[in-house]
Design an enzyme around this catalytic site. Structure first.
Site, short mmCIF file in Angstrom:
data_model
loop_
_atom_site.label_atom_id
_atom_site.label_comp_id
_atom_site.label_asym_id
_atom_site.label_seq_id
_atom_site.Cartn_x
_atom_site.Cartn_y
_atom_site.Cartn_z
N SER A 323 0.77 -1.29 0.11
CA SER A 323 -0.01 0.03 0.03
C SER A 323 0.81 1.15 0.19
O SER A 323 0.21 2.32 -0.18
CB SER A 323 -0.99 0.01 1.34
OG SER A 323 -1.67 -1.19 1.39
N VAL A 324 2.25 1.28 0.35
CA VAL A 324 2.89 2.27 -0.05
C VAL A 324 2.90 3.14 -0.92
O VAL A 324 2.87 4.34 -1.26
CB VAL A 324 4.34 2.10 0.63
CG1 VAL A 324 4.56 1.94 2.11
CG2 VAL A 324 4.91 1.12 -0.26
#
Lengths: 603, 151
Positions: A323-324
């Site tokens: 998700s970064v």
């Protein structure tokens, strides 16, 4: 005799000594004709003498001129020598003093790698007196030597045998005390890394190249040592150390914090990068487990290279980071005016595309604002935003941020950290890449991407060399987009998935990423994850980007096993920031009242 | 006249020859001195390199941290934290000491009991100078060496 000297000199007709006419006349007069002959002979001698004298005079003149010239030259040379300032003559021994490999220092000039005089041991068996005794003594001094094998080698009949590469002064003395004339020492320069494993992956290591009795070549085998091998060995650069961007204090703290985090969360490996968002300088970079470059372990012959301590997870390790990556999709959508931070995004579950189903960690309701998609880390929301962007433009944007090729960092291993791109970049790949699956990159890529996106929107290239000023890279996103992205990331820490990341006074903004690890033959592991936290601080005016990755970390908190980045990577990153920010000279400060479009719009 | 001139020139040649010879030997001597000096410089550089390595090795962060932990009781060093940043307002002004009057010395003003930490004073201390000059005994002079032998 006094004819025109310019006229061609015809050979004078030889005058007869007894001209018949004169003699006859003299005889008539009753004179002695011999007198005539005498007179003529005399005249002839006079002429000959005149000619010889002239020739001798001109020769003397030339000789005199020559001497004047020769002594004049000597005099002028002596005069110039006497009046010139005295200078030290260059002697051959000057070359022995220098001519060693240049040092490597950190940004403050602290030594990271330097040379030490040492001795290598070799033997001339034909000069040896008592080989069995020498072998016994050597085995006693050097525990790693086997007496029988040494003896066999010495008795093999060869005239020259290398016995050991480096000896300490004590060992040299002990070998002297053996008293064997056939044991000889060769001068050596040894590469030493006084800080041990501190910056092992950055420095790499060195070993001997061509070996001789007088000296041996020291060559870099990995890392900076190999990448700058030519420059470090160049005699022009001797005495001028290579200054890296690393700060030893920060690096030491990072290694300590990371090792602590790795033990606490029972992780298999960990890596971290701290980078200046304006200059691209890497201030500290660690990958655990690591090794001691003074005693570099051999490359593993079997098993996964990525499990070897030699493997630099921060640069060589390419992972799906999870998700970064969402912030990149959102920033691009903001940049292209596809939405505003407060625009509502559809997050109904599940998002079905063909046979694929995309779900969130848990159901966040039918819609969320763009900010909350990031704050709550909604896969479906981000995927829908990515659908708006499309594959082509997403690829171009990630390319601008440097995610599609290996990082240009000055390490020998850097080109092996090549990102893994999907074979086909279609719509479903666009959607998965938007939340960090399907594209594998290294943590260093991520740090550089965050730095470029959040420093005001200009691209920075990561570097390990000390820089004098900020990089003026091409613009990736506008100032406004960069500001909005910072605010979103700050919100993630204030009220989202990374609340453990709050460090009072430093206004950390960042995004968590928990990625399922891919199985070697397709599919994903259920319980093996890579927890990543990518952040910048202070969020209102970013100075440093921090990326922390823990491999297969887990912990048990409140009776539940936790594997997500918010529980694993974020606390480690927060501790890292708390410890390193003061070392980097960043004062804690009260966040200024946020005055960006984002907040104004919300009001 | 001619013989005199000849003698003079002969003397000059002899003298310059002597001078040149000496110059030659001095130059050679200087070069050999230089060589030994350079060898010494080389050796000293080697030593310096060893000392620098040792300095870097002894100052490696790992060891310094271990030392700080070992001496925690006396030094009380802890890793730097954000709270360690202070502001200038947190620094107190030095206590105001009374200034001596015109013509008066400092003697009457400095009472050790006011300036020193009471814990550091000897037990039963009741003001006044800490050292009585009458108690101070000059050290005995060291006897001179005689005839090259120490007594």
């Amino acid at each position: 005799m006094f004819s025109d000297p310019n006229a061609p000199k015809a050979p004078e007709p030889r005058r007869p000594l007894r001209p018949l006419a004169a003699i006859l006349r003299a005889r008539e007069r009753g004179e002695n004709p011999d007198l005539i002959e005498k007179e003529n002979l005399h005249a002839r001698h006079e002429r000959m003498r005149d000619a010889a004298q002239g020739r001798a005079e001109s020769r003397l003149l030339v000789l005199g001129l020559f001497f004047v010239l020769a002594f004049g030259t000597v005099a002028v040379r002596m005069g110039s020598l006497a009046s010139a300032p005295p200078a030290e003559p260059r002697l051959a021994s000057g070359a022995v003093i220098s001519g060693s490999r240049a040092d490597i220092t950190d940004r403050e000039g602290r030594v990271l790698a330097t040379n030490l005089e040492t001795r290598a041991l070799y033997a001339h068996p034909h000069e040896m007196v008592d080989i069995p005794r020498a072998a016994r003594e050597l085995a006693r001094i050097f525990p790693e030597m086997d007496q029988e094998r040494v003896e066999k080698r010495l008795l093999s009949g060869r005239k020259f045998i290398w016995l050991r590469k480096t000896l300490s002064p004590e060992q040299v003395q002990m070998v002297h005390e053996v008293g064997e004339p056939g044991l000889l020492f060769a001068a050596r320069q040894m590469r030493v890394y006084p800080n041990g494993p501190l910056a092992a992956h950055i420095l790499g290591g060195a070993s001997f190249g061509d070996e001789g009795v007088r000296a041996a070549e020291v060559i870099g085998v990995a890392g900076v040592e190999r990448a700058f091998d030519g420059q470090l060995r160049d005699p022009k650069h001797t005495g001028k150390p290579l200054a890296l961007s690393i700060d030893v204090k920060v690096q030491a703290t990072m290694r300590e914090v990371l090792a602590g985090g790795m033990t606490m969360f029972d992780a298999k490996g960990a890596s971290a990068v701290i980078m200046d968002v304006h200059t691209g300088e890497i201030l500290a970079m660690s990958s655990l487990p690591d090794f001691d470059p003074n005693d570099r372990p051999p490359l593993p012959s079997s098993g996964d290279q990525a499990d070897s301590p030699l493997f630099n997870r921060a640069v060589q390790g390419v992972y799906e980071l999870g998700s970064v990556f969402k912030i990149f999709a959102m920033a691009q959508a903001l940049e292209e005016r596809l939405l505003l931070p407060q625009t509502m995004v559809n997050t109904t579950q599940p998002l079905t595309w063909g046979k694929f189903r995309i779900r969130d960690f848990k159901d966040y309701g039918p819609q969320l604002s763009a900010v909350d998609v990031i704050v709550k880390s909604s896969n479906t929301g981000t995927a829908r935003v990515a659908q708006l962007i499309g594959a082509q433009r997403q690829k171009a944007f990630l390319g601008d941020l440097g995610f599609l090729e290996a990082t240009p960092v000055e390490l020998f291993e850097a080109p092996s950290g090549r990102p893994l791109l999907p074979k086909k970049w279609g719509e479903i790949q666009t959607m998965t890449i938007s939340y960090g699956h399907g594209l594998s990159t290294s943590p260093l890529h991520l740090a550089a991407g965050y730095a470029s996106l959040l420093n005001g929107g200009t691209k920075v290239t990561p570097t390990l060399l000390k820089q004098s000023g900020r990089q003026l890279g091409p613009r990736v996103v506008s100032q406004e987009t960069s500001h909005a992205a910072r605010d979103m990331l700050r919100q993630v820490v204030v009220r989202g998935t990374a609340t453990f990341g709050e460090v009072p006074g430093y206004g950390v903004g960042g995004k968590t990423g928990t990625a399922d690890k891919p199985k070697p033959n397709g599919g994903y592991y259920k319980k093996k994850v890579l927890a990543t936290f990518a952040s910048v601080y202070p969020a209102h005016d970013p100075k440093y980007a921090v990326v922390v990755t823990l491999d297969e970390g887990k912990t048990k908190i409140l009776g539940k096993e936790r594997r997500t980045a918010g529980w694993i990577a974020v606390p480690v990153a927060a501790e890292l920031i708390r410890r390193t920010a003061p070392l980097l000279g960043v004062r804690p400060e009260i966040e200024p009242e946020v005055a960006t479009e984002l907040v104004q719009a919300r009001r | 006249m001619k013989t005199f001139l000849g003698l003079l020139i002969g003397c000059v040649v002899l003298l310059t020859g002597f001078w040149a010879y000496q110059e030659n030997y001095r130059t050679r001597q200087t070069i050999s001195d230089l060589r030994s000096l350079q060898r010494e410089i080389g050796a000293l550089r080697g030593e310096l390199a060893v000392l620098e390595v040792e300095w870097a090795y002894l100052n490696r962060p790992e060891r310094l941290r271990a030392l700080a932990d070992l001496n925690f009781e006396t030094l009380q060093l802890i890793p730097m934290r954000p709270e360690h940043f202070g502001v200038i307002d947190q620094i107190a002004f030095a206590p105001q000491l009374p200034m001596p009057e015109e013509g008066e010395g400092f003697e009457g003003l400095l009472d050790p009991a006011e300036l020193l930490d009471p814990q550091l004073l000897p037990a039963g201390y009741e003001g006044g100078p800490l050292i009585d000059m009458a108690d101070v005994v000059a050290p005995e002079p060291v006897p001179d060496a005689q005839d090259g032998q120490f007594p």
